[in-house]
Design an enzyme around this catalytic site. Structure first.
Site, PDB file in Angstrom:
ATOM      1  CE  LYS A  27      -3.054   0.516   3.470  1.00  0.00           C
ATOM      2  NZ  LYS A  27      -2.923   1.837   4.040  1.00  0.00           N
ATOM      3  CB  SER A  28       3.781   2.275   2.016  1.00  0.00           C
ATOM      4  OG  SER A  28       3.142   2.302   3.135  1.00  0.00           O
ATOM      5  NE  ARG A  32       5.989   6.625   0.875  1.00  0.00           N
ATOM      6  CZ  ARG A  32       5.320   6.565   1.810  1.00  0.00           C
ATOM      7  NH1 ARG A  32       4.120   5.715   1.803  1.00  0.00           N
ATOM      8  NH2 ARG A  32       5.360   6.842   3.045  1.00  0.00           N
ATOM      9  N   GLY A 100      -5.523   7.210   5.322  1.00  0.00           N
ATOM     10  CA  GLY A 100      -4.575   8.351   5.937  1.00  0.00           C
ATOM     11  C   GLY A 100      -3.382   8.639   4.965  1.00  0.00           C
ATOM     12  CB  SER A 173       4.647  10.113  11.492  1.00  0.00           C
ATOM     13  OG  SER A 173       3.891  10.289  10.196  1.00  0.00           O
ATOM     14  CG  ASP A 326       0.529  -0.104   9.434  1.00  0.00           C
ATOM     15  OD1 ASP A 326      -0.186   0.875  10.130  1.00  0.00           O
ATOM     16  OD2 ASP A 326       0.890   0.358   8.368  1.00  0.00           O
ATOM     17  CE  LYS A 353      -0.334   4.095  12.948  1.00  0.00           C
ATOM     18  NZ  LYS A 353       0.387   4.633  12.044  1.00  0.00           N
ATOM     19  NE  ARG A 357      -5.180   0.094  13.013  1.00  0.00           N
ATOM     20  CZ  ARG A 357      -4.402  -0.037  11.878  1.00  0.00           C
ATOM     21  NH1 ARG A 357      -3.067   0.284  11.908  1.00  0.00           N
ATOM     22  NH2 ARG A 357      -5.128  -0.019  10.700  1.00  0.00           N
ATOM     23  NE  ARG A 399      -2.635  -2.020   8.554  1.00  0.00           N
ATOM     24  CZ  ARG A 399      -2.304  -2.436   7.273  1.00  0.00           C
ATOM     25  NH1 ARG A 399      -2.539  -3.686   6.845  1.00  0.00           N
ATOM     26  NH2 ARG A 399      -1.945  -1.564   6.165  1.00  0.00           N
TER      27      ARG A 399
HETATM   28  C1  S3P Z   1       2.460   4.700   6.244  1.00  0.00           C
HETATM   29  C2  S3P Z   1       3.025   5.107   7.651  1.00  0.00           C
HETATM   30  C3  S3P Z   1       2.374   4.607   8.802  1.00  0.00           C
HETATM   31  C4  S3P Z   1       1.562   3.402   8.614  1.00  0.00           C
HETATM   32  C5  S3P Z   1       0.759   3.739   7.626  1.00  0.00           C
HETATM   33  C6  S3P Z   1       1.282   3.799   6.240  1.00  0.00           C
HETATM   34  C7  S3P Z   1       3.169   5.200   4.942  1.00  0.00           C
HETATM   35  O1  S3P Z   1       1.812   5.729   9.214  1.00  0.00           O
HETATM   36  O2  S3P Z   1       1.034   3.295   9.707  1.00  0.00           O
HETATM   37  O3  S3P Z   1      -0.152   2.456   7.323  1.00  0.00           O
HETATM   38  O4  S3P Z   1       2.928   4.700   3.818  1.00  0.00           O
HETATM   39  O5  S3P Z   1       3.873   6.166   5.134  1.00  0.00           O
HETATM   40  P1  S3P Z   1       2.503   6.942  10.114  1.00  0.00           P
HETATM   41  O6  S3P Z   1       3.165   7.511   9.207  1.00  0.00           O
HETATM   42  O7  S3P Z   1       1.225   7.669  10.922  1.00  0.00           O
HETATM   43  O8  S3P Z   1       3.219   6.188  11.333  1.00  0.00           O
END
Ligand code: S3P
Length: 457
Positions: A27-28, A32, A100, A173, A326, A353, A357, A399
């Site tokens: 996902k991350s 991007r 988020g 973060s 996560d 989150k 959580r 999750r």
């Molecule tokens: C993420 C960073 C994390 C993670 C989220 C994905 C990202 O959040 O919990 O699921 O892709 O940069 P935080 O930056 O709030 O820790």
């Protein structure tokens, strides 16, 4: 995002989970890849993009900013970007749903442009704090009109002359770090981000891959210092998205918990910023092996083999949290089956989150007869097995939903979750994949109560 009636589901004790599976893209990395492709000049191709609700919201956002984003018949996504600093003003509010990462990273992109962007989201996203991202963007010169407490909906307006900043990230973060970098890449000058605690570095790696001038160096006392030159000419790329370790986590833990399981999860991203769960499970005595380790698209990947294991409780140190942030819900489930007590420390970030959580996990464990203690930023779980029989509210959190379904596969009585809808935000084929390896689920409300009644007859 959906207003359809809730769909509860029960997971029931299952026979051995076996097979070899491929999981959807990370996902991350997917978010991007869409964003940087939108900033490159020319057509990028993205292979293995996670086609989940969260990522589709980002795809729609990049379209709203003027990029052309389309999925080919071959499953490869093609993105024609507009160049750094070249995004166009969206005509309508951008709806990020539950996402988020999509929302916060896009705030960075939007802030660097001299126009207004309005962000909206679902009830979960509208409760989450955005100030952590907005604060550095305001320092760079952006104006923000937000609901009190810096929550969505909000409108962000970049200034004509945004200034690069040197920013020390106050919370661990990757989203905050990435928002500052994504603003910085779209404005003139050098943006500096200092990270006292390292978090996932996909943004930095991918910026370098697209040809940005970015330097990552070790600073004093364990800090990381990132220097990024603004307004580079990004070159379109062919991005191959590896499998999501945070999705793999559910399958891996399920295989460890269900006796005699033997499961191979292929092509899992093994970026060191993401492997904290595997380290912890190994310490708990898990039978885990990494096979076929290789490098793919600038990231480390491998196949993870998990076999049914007797786990034991451990103390999970606070400094490991960023590399498995996560994965705590599913680790707590594993801990409930382990012998002895597991203590998880440094969990403050879990409170902000998709749901709180820490509270949601503690309530779900208690509802299924597991003794646990929730501290302000910690959780201890007394293991030894799970009676089950409870219903878990998922609080719009994918999750939480998947973790407690995993729990029900090995508990004495079924475990029910109140709604499966949010699973689609990150892992749309979760249930199909799980059924394919032998996991048993039952639909429709009430059977938990029925099976509980049957046992007391
Ligand atoms: C993420 C960073 C994390 C993670 C989220 C994905 C990202 O959040 O919990 O699921 O892709 O940069 P935080 O930056 O709030 O820790």
């Amino acid at each position: 995002m959906s207003h359809a009636p809730a769909r509860p589901l029960r997971a029931v004790r299952s026979g051995p989970l076996r097979g070899a599976v491929s999981i959807p893209g990370d996902k991350s990395v997917s978010h991007r890849a869409l964003m940087l492709s939108a900033l490159a000049i020319g057509e990028s191709r993205i292979e293995g993009l996670l086609e989940s609700e969260d990522v589709m919201a980002t795809a729609a956002a990049m379209r709203a900013f003027g990029a052309k984003v389309a999925r080919g018949a071959d499953g490869i996504w093609r993105v024609a970007g507009v160049g750094t600093g070249g995004l166009l003003e969206p005509e309508a509010a951008i709806d990020f749903g539950n996402a988020g990462t999509g929302a916060r990273l896009t705030m960075g992109l939007a802030a660097a442009h001299d126009f207004a962007t309005t962000f909206v989201g679902d009830a979960s996203l509208s409760r989450r704090p955005m100030g952590r991202v907005l604060q550095p963007l305001r320092e760079m010169g952006a104006d923000v009109l937000a609901r009190s407490g810096d929550r969505l909906p909000l409108t962000l307006r970049g200034a004509e002359a945004m200034a690069p900043i040197a920013y020390r990230v106050p919370v661990p973060s990757a989203q905050v770090k990435s928002a500052v970098l994504l603003a910085g890449v779209n404005i003139e000058g050098v943006t500096i981000v200092v990270e006292p605690v390292a978090t996932r570095d996909h943004t930095e790696r991918m910026l370098a891959g697209f040809g940005a001038e970015i330097e990552v160096a070790a600073g004093g006392t364990g800090e990381t210092v990132i220097r990024l030159q603004g307004l580079p000419k990004l070159r379109p790329q062919h991005v191959v998205v590896p499998g999501d370790p945070s999705s793999a986590a559910f399958l891996i833990v399920a295989a460890l918990l269900v006796k005699d399981s033997d499961l191979l999860v292929r092509n899992v991203l093994l970026n060191p910023g993401r492997t904290g769960l595997l380290t912890t499970l190994r310490e708990m005595g898990a039978d885990l092996a990494i096979e076929n380790e290789r490098s793919s698209g600038g990231e480390q990947v491998g196949d993870v083999r998990a076999r049914g294991s007797d786990l034991r409780g451990v103390v999970v140190p606070a400094e490991r949290a960023p590399s498995m942030i996560d994965e705590y819900p599913v680790l707590a489930v594993a801990a409930a089956f382990a012998s002895g007590r597991t203590e998880m420390l440094g969990l403050g970030e879990l409170r902000v989150k998709e749901s709180d959580r820490l509270a949601a996990v503690a309530r779900g464990l208690a509802a299924n007869g597991v003794v646990c203690e929730e501290g302000p930023a910690s959780l201890s779980v007394d293991g030894g097995g799970v009676p089950g029989g409870g219903t878990v509210p998922t609080h719009l959190d994918h999750r939480i939903a998947m973790s407690f379904l995993v729990m029900g596969l090995a508990s004495d009585r079924p475990v029910e979750i109140d709604d499966i809808a949010m699973i689609a935000t990150s892992f749309p084929n979760f249930l199909d994949l799980m059924r394919g390896i032998g996991a048993a689920f039952e639909e429709g409300p009430g059977a938990t109560a029925l099976s509980a009644a049957a046992e007391t007859d």
